[in-house]
Design a protein around this motif. Structure first.
Motif, short mmCIF file in Angstrom:
data_model
loop_
_atom_site.label_atom_id
_atom_site.label_comp_id
_atom_site.label_asym_id
_atom_site.label_seq_id
_atom_site.Cartn_x
_atom_site.Cartn_y
_atom_site.Cartn_z
N GLN A 151 -10.89 2.59 -1.39
CA GLN A 151 -11.92 2.11 -0.46
C GLN A 151 -11.36 1.05 0.49
O GLN A 151 -11.70 1.03 1.68
CB GLN A 151 -13.12 1.57 -1.22
CG GLN A 151 -14.34 1.39 -0.36
CD GLN A 151 -15.61 1.23 -1.19
OE1 GLN A 151 -15.57 1.00 -2.39
NE2 GLN A 151 -16.74 1.36 -0.54
N ALA A 152 -10.49 0.22 0.02
CA ALA A 152 -9.90 -0.83 0.85
C ALA A 152 -8.80 -0.32 1.78
O ALA A 152 -8.30 -1.06 2.62
CB ALA A 152 -9.34 -1.94 -0.04
N LEU A 153 -8.43 0.95 1.64
CA LEU A 153 -7.31 1.51 2.40
C LEU A 153 -7.74 2.39 3.57
O LEU A 153 -6.90 3.06 4.18
CB LEU A 153 -6.39 2.29 1.47
CG LEU A 153 -5.77 1.47 0.33
CD1 LEU A 153 -4.95 2.37 -0.58
CD2 LEU A 153 -4.94 0.32 0.86
N VAL A 154 -9.02 2.39 3.91
CA VAL A 154 -9.50 3.18 5.05
C VAL A 154 -8.73 2.74 6.30
O VAL A 154 -8.55 1.56 6.57
CB VAL A 154 -11.02 3.01 5.25
CG1 VAL A 154 -11.47 3.66 6.55
CG2 VAL A 154 -11.77 3.62 4.06
N GLY A 155 -8.22 3.74 7.03
CA GLY A 155 -7.42 3.48 8.22
C GLY A 155 -5.92 3.44 7.97
O GLY A 155 -5.14 3.31 8.90
N GLN A 156 -5.52 3.57 6.70
CA GLN A 156 -4.11 3.47 6.34
C GLN A 156 -3.57 4.78 5.77
O GLN A 156 -4.32 5.61 5.26
CB GLN A 156 -3.90 2.37 5.30
CG GLN A 156 -4.27 0.99 5.78
CD GLN A 156 -4.07 -0.05 4.70
OE1 GLN A 156 -3.08 -0.01 3.96
NE2 GLN A 156 -4.99 -0.99 4.59
N GLN A 157 -2.24 4.92 5.85
CA GLN A 157 -1.58 6.06 5.22
C GLN A 157 -1.62 5.85 3.71
O GLN A 157 -1.30 4.76 3.21
CB GLN A 157 -0.14 6.19 5.68
CG GLN A 157 0.56 7.40 5.09
CD GLN A 157 2.03 7.51 5.46
OE1 GLN A 157 2.64 6.57 5.91
NE2 GLN A 157 2.59 8.67 5.24
N ILE A 158 -2.02 6.90 2.99
CA ILE A 158 -2.09 6.80 1.53
C ILE A 158 -1.10 7.71 0.82
O ILE A 158 -1.03 7.71 -0.40
CB ILE A 158 -3.53 7.07 1.01
CG1 ILE A 158 -4.02 8.46 1.42
CG2 ILE A 158 -4.48 5.97 1.48
CD1 ILE A 158 -5.31 8.88 0.74
#
Length: 150
Positions: free
Chosen positions: A11-18
C-alpha cells in the motif's frame, strides 16, 4: 525477485516499481505452440521462409503470446509472503508498441499504480512494461488488475 512479507506493505509503494522479472526467450517452438493453441497460424508468425521476405525479416511473436507471458513474469518479479491466493481480475489497457522477433529475450518491469483494500485482501493495479533485450522501445505495456487474498 523482490519479496514482501505482508500484502499490506504494498500500500505504501503506490507509484513505485515493485519488481523486475527474469528474462524469457521467445523461440520459434513457443510461437508455434501458441499458434496451435489459438488457431492463429498467420505466416508472419509460423512461416520462417515467407517471413524472411516480410517487413520484419523474420517471424515475430503474436501480440497475445507476448501478453500471455505476464503470469510467468509476475512469478519471477515479486512475491508476497502472506498471500494464499492470487487471481487475474483483468486488464485496463494493453498496447504492443514494437514487435517481438523470434529469438528475442523479454522481461517485465512492474509498477504499482493503485492498491484497493478488499475483504480479505487487496486489488492491485500494476503497470507492466515488457522490454526486449537490446531495444529501446517496449514490446508491450499493459495495466493489469490482480486480486491477492491473505
Amino acid at each position: 525477485m523482490k519479496r514482501f512479507e505482508k500484502l499490506a506493505e504494498l500500500q505504501a509503494l503506490v507509484g513505485q516499481q515493485i519488481g523486475l522479472s527474469e528474462w524469457i526467450e521467445v523461440d520459434q517452438r513457443r510461437i508455434d505452440q501458441f499458434a496451435d493453441a489459438t488457431g492463429d497460424h498467420q505466416w508472419i508468425h509460423v512461416d520462417p521462409v515467407r517471413a524472411a521476405a516480410g517487413p520484419f525479416k523474420t517471424t515475430i511473436a503474436h501480440g497475445f503470446l507476448t501478453l500471455s507471458l505476464l503470469p510467468e513474469m509476475f512469478a519471477s518479479a515479486f512475491e508476497v509472503g502472506d498471500t494464499r491466493m492470487g487471481v487475474n481480475y483483468g486488464l485496463n489497457r494493453v498496447r504492443f508498441p514494437a514487435p517481438v522477433p523470434v529469438g528475442s529475450r523479454l522481461r517485465g518491469s512492474f509498477k504499482l499504480l493503485a492498491y484497493e483494500v478488499l475483504d480479505g485482501g487487496a486489488q492491485l493495479t500494476i503497470e507492466v512494461t515488457m522490454e526486449r533485450e537490446g531495444s529501446a522501445k517496449p514490446v508491450c505495456v499493459a495495466e493489469s488488475l490482480t486480486r491477492r487474498y491473505v
